[in-house]
Design an enzyme around this catalytic site. Sequence first.
Site, PDB file in Angstrom:
ATOM      1  N   ILE A  53      78.903  46.946 -11.824  1.00 22.52           N
ATOM      2  CA  ILE A  53      80.295  47.170 -12.221  1.00 22.52           C
ATOM      3  C   ILE A  53      81.010  48.083 -11.223  1.00 22.52           C
ATOM      4  CG2 ILE A  53      81.710  48.333 -13.974  1.00 22.52           C
ATOM      5  CD1 ILE A  53      79.657  47.387 -16.076  1.00 22.52           C
TER       6      ILE A  53
ATOM      7  N   ASP B 173      71.704  61.942  -4.832  1.00 22.94           N
ATOM      8  CA  ASP B 173      71.352  61.914  -6.253  1.00 22.94           C
ATOM      9  C   ASP B 173      72.350  62.812  -6.985  1.00 22.94           C
ATOM     10  OD1 ASP B 173      70.196  62.328  -8.781  1.00 22.94           O
ATOM     11  OD2 ASP B 173      68.149  62.265  -7.990  1.00 22.94           O
TER      12      ASP B 173
ATOM     13  N   LYS C  46      82.872  68.442 -10.370  1.00 28.69           N
ATOM     14  CA  LYS C  46      82.930  69.860  -9.968  1.00 28.69           C
ATOM     15  C   LYS C  46      83.061  69.956  -8.438  1.00 28.69           C
ATOM     16  CE  LYS C  46      81.705  74.391 -10.233  1.00 28.69           C
ATOM     17  NZ  LYS C  46      82.806  75.307 -10.555  1.00 28.69           N
TER      18      LYS C  46
ATOM     19  N   SER D 180      82.165  54.985 -19.201  1.00 29.76           N
ATOM     20  CA  SER D 180      81.594  55.320 -20.497  1.00 29.76           C
ATOM     21  C   SER D 180      80.886  54.097 -21.093  1.00 29.76           C
ATOM     22  CB  SER D 180      82.719  55.810 -21.415  1.00 29.76           C
ATOM     23  OG  SER D 180      82.204  56.259 -22.629  1.00 29.76           O
TER      24      SER D 180
ATOM     25  N   LYS E 203      77.085  59.314 -23.008  1.00 31.80           N
ATOM     26  CA  LYS E 203      78.452  58.768 -22.892  1.00 31.80           C
ATOM     27  C   LYS E 203      79.409  59.466 -23.867  1.00 31.80           C
ATOM     28  CE  LYS E 203      77.435  55.597 -19.755  1.00 31.80           C
ATOM     29  NZ  LYS E 203      77.853  55.730 -18.347  1.00 31.80           N
TER      30      LYS E 203
ATOM     31  N   ILE F  82      78.696  42.972 -19.528  1.00 29.72           N
ATOM     32  CA  ILE F  82      79.215  42.341 -18.313  1.00 29.72           C
ATOM     33  C   ILE F  82      78.113  41.483 -17.700  1.00 29.72           C
ATOM     34  CG2 ILE F  82      80.240  42.742 -16.038  1.00 29.72           C
ATOM     35  CD1 ILE F  82      82.005  43.764 -18.359  1.00 29.72           C
TER      36      ILE F  82
HETATM   37  C1  HXC Z   1      61.026  54.034 -21.796  1.00 27.26           C
HETATM   38  C2  HXC Z   1      61.399  54.874 -19.669  1.00 27.26           C
HETATM   39  C3  HXC Z   1      61.838  53.606 -19.204  1.00 27.26           C
HETATM   40  C4  HXC Z   1      61.838  52.518 -20.156  1.00 27.26           C
HETATM   41  C5  HXC Z   1      61.971  55.012 -17.548  1.00 27.26           C
HETATM   42  N1  HXC Z   1      61.489  55.688 -18.608  1.00 27.26           N
HETATM   43  N2  HXC Z   1      62.186  53.735 -17.887  1.00 27.26           N
HETATM   44  N3  HXC Z   1      61.003  55.085 -20.940  1.00 27.26           N
HETATM   45  N4  HXC Z   1      61.426  52.782 -21.441  1.00 27.26           N
HETATM   46  N5  HXC Z   1      62.206  51.301 -19.825  1.00 27.26           N
HETATM   47  C6  HXC Z   1      61.069  57.076 -18.611  1.00 27.26           C
HETATM   48  C7  HXC Z   1      59.885  57.326 -17.684  1.00 27.26           C
HETATM   49  O1  HXC Z   1      58.676  56.900 -18.250  1.00 27.26           O
HETATM   50  C8  HXC Z   1      59.968  58.825 -17.501  1.00 27.26           C
HETATM   51  O2  HXC Z   1      59.460  59.511 -18.597  1.00 27.26           O
HETATM   52  C9  HXC Z   1      61.465  59.076 -17.501  1.00 27.26           C
HETATM   53  O3  HXC Z   1      62.071  57.958 -18.140  1.00 27.26           O
HETATM   54  C10 HXC Z   1      62.020  59.201 -16.101  1.00 27.26           C
HETATM   55  O4  HXC Z   1      61.709  57.991 -15.397  1.00 27.26           O
HETATM   56  P1  HXC Z   1      61.619  57.955 -13.810  1.00 27.26           P
HETATM   57  O5  HXC Z   1      61.460  56.539 -13.409  1.00 27.26           O
HETATM   58  O6  HXC Z   1      60.617  58.950 -13.349  1.00 27.26           O
HETATM   59  O7  HXC Z   1      63.022  58.568 -13.407  1.00 27.26           O
HETATM   60  P2  HXC Z   1      64.044  58.138 -12.304  1.00 27.26           P
HETATM   61  O8  HXC Z   1      63.359  57.680 -11.039  1.00 27.26           O
HETATM   62  O9  HXC Z   1      64.963  59.261 -12.180  1.00 27.26           O
HETATM   63  O10 HXC Z   1      64.802  56.859 -12.893  1.00 27.26           O
HETATM   64  C11 HXC Z   1      65.097  56.730 -14.233  1.00 27.26           C
HETATM   65  C12 HXC Z   1      66.063  55.577 -14.456  1.00 27.26           C
HETATM   66  C13 HXC Z   1      65.541  54.283 -13.875  1.00 27.26           C
HETATM   67  C14 HXC Z   1      67.417  55.891 -13.794  1.00 27.26           C
HETATM   68  C15 HXC Z   1      66.327  55.481 -15.933  1.00 27.26           C
HETATM   69  O11 HXC Z   1      64.333  54.005 -14.461  1.00 27.26           O
HETATM   70  C16 HXC Z   1      66.489  53.150 -14.067  1.00 27.26           C
HETATM   71  O12 HXC Z   1      66.528  52.548 -15.095  1.00 27.26           O
HETATM   72  N6  HXC Z   1      67.233  52.814 -13.018  1.00 27.26           N
HETATM   73  C17 HXC Z   1      68.169  51.694 -13.037  1.00 27.26           C
HETATM   74  C18 HXC Z   1      69.581  52.155 -13.258  1.00 27.26           C
HETATM   75  C19 HXC Z   1      70.274  51.345 -14.292  1.00 27.26           C
HETATM   76  O13 HXC Z   1      69.694  50.817 -15.210  1.00 27.26           O
HETATM   77  N7  HXC Z   1      71.606  51.214 -14.143  1.00 27.26           N
HETATM   78  C20 HXC Z   1      72.398  50.447 -15.053  1.00 27.26           C
HETATM   79  C21 HXC Z   1      72.837  51.316 -16.185  1.00 27.26           C
HETATM   80  S1  HXC Z   1      73.748  50.366 -17.282  1.00 27.26           S
HETATM   81  P3  HXC Z   1      57.940  60.097 -18.638  1.00 27.26           P
HETATM   82  O14 HXC Z   1      57.833  60.778 -19.952  1.00 27.26           O
HETATM   83  O15 HXC Z   1      57.028  58.907 -18.516  1.00 27.26           O
HETATM   84  O16 HXC Z   1      57.844  61.050 -17.465  1.00 27.26           O
HETATM   85  C22 HXC Z   1      74.517  51.418 -18.267  1.00 27.26           C
HETATM   86  C23 HXC Z   1      75.473  50.755 -19.184  1.00 27.26           C
HETATM   87  C24 HXC Z   1      75.296  51.229 -20.563  1.00 27.26           C
HETATM   88  O17 HXC Z   1      74.355  52.581 -18.212  1.00 27.26           O
HETATM   89  C25 HXC Z   1      76.184  50.497 -21.544  1.00 27.26           C
HETATM   90  C26 HXC Z   1      76.194  49.026 -21.457  1.00 27.26           C
HETATM   91  C27 HXC Z   1      76.921  48.350 -22.592  1.00 27.26           C
END
Ligand code: HXC
Length: 275
Positions: free
Chosen positions: A29, A75, A135, A152, A170, A199
């Site tokens: 997006i 980051d 900030k 959001s 959010k 989306i």
């Molecule tokens: C459960 C999960 C998980 C999953 C990660 N974790 N994925 N827990 N189910 N699927 C947990 C991990 O086990 C870990 O906890 C903790 O989260 C941190 O994970 P890391 O991979 O070490 O952290 P990091 O490298 O910082 O990345 C985290 C992340 C990434 C950003 C969440 O995994 C990710 O998903 N990246 C893709 C970005 C993304 O999805 N963007 C689109 C967002 S859409 P533990 O306890 O094991 O240490 C959006 C829209 C929302 O936001 C609304 C739509 C309608």
Amino acid sequence: MASVATTQVFKQDIFAGKVLLCTGGGSGICRGMTEAMVRHGAKAVIVSRSKDKLEQAAREMSQATGGEIIAVAGDVRKPADVENAVKQTVERFGRIDFLINGAAGNFLAPFQNLSYNAFRTVIEIDLLGTFNMTKAAVEHIKQAKGAIINVSATLYYTGTPYQQHAGSAKAAIDALTKHWAVELGPHGVRVNGIAPGPIGNTVGMDKLGLGFEVESIPMQRMGDVQDIAQSTVFLFSEGANWITGVTLVVDGGQWMNPNYIAYPAMVLTPPQGKL
Ligand code: HXC
């Protein structure tokens, strides 16, 4: 059925001479939001963690639009990184008019599968990332009498299952939108949010779309990146000059009809492990 707007809705050069800083602008997006701003004359800097993907996105968008887009890896959780992004933007383009806080992490996780660290991670990326970037950039935005859009989500309006981490981030981001609108308004800065619905063809939808049915959307189609891009252009344009502190829901009416097909089974017997 409603159609998707084209990029021709607004005048071509309304953002000529303006500069956009967008976190999360390398994909999905936020990439579409950035590209639309550049198509209307802005220069842009996109920020996210994955340098290679980000640089490729900047190249592709520059080629597609003929505009100037640069990538700064960073980051949003790290103050030094957001300060560097601001420094690079100002060194390259001399100003910051617009900020989009779009960087976000999300996944589906039933309560018992959501670790302490997982909850904290999403709060840190979404909420602290939004605070940190703003900030770092706010004095430049005040100088330019610019505007901010916080990305959001409608998740918390209805307590969406498996989404408490993103939903609470959010909700707090929506609070920041209001606080900043009040505090920055006298400086000539507008602050708004956009809450996108589902989306199509985005990582978010691929990861979060479990059990989702298009028929539950009142407007009877999936959202398109263009739907959010057009709203972005509008909110940053002079057409929105008296709009501040508002989070605009752009979702074809989806949040008002959240039919989770597997509820309550999905909360009483949730899947184990990561979704
Ligand atoms: C459960 C999960 C998980 C999953 C990660 N974790 N994925 N827990 N189910 N699927 C947990 C991990 O086990 C870990 O906890 C903790 O989260 C941190 O994970 P890391 O991979 O070490 O952290 P990091 O490298 O910082 O990345 C985290 C992340 C990434 C950003 C969440 O995994 C990710 O998903 N990246 C893709 C970005 C993304 O999805 N963007 C689109 C967002 S859409 P533990 O306890 O094991 O240490 C959006 C829209 C929302 O936001 C609304 C739509 C309608």
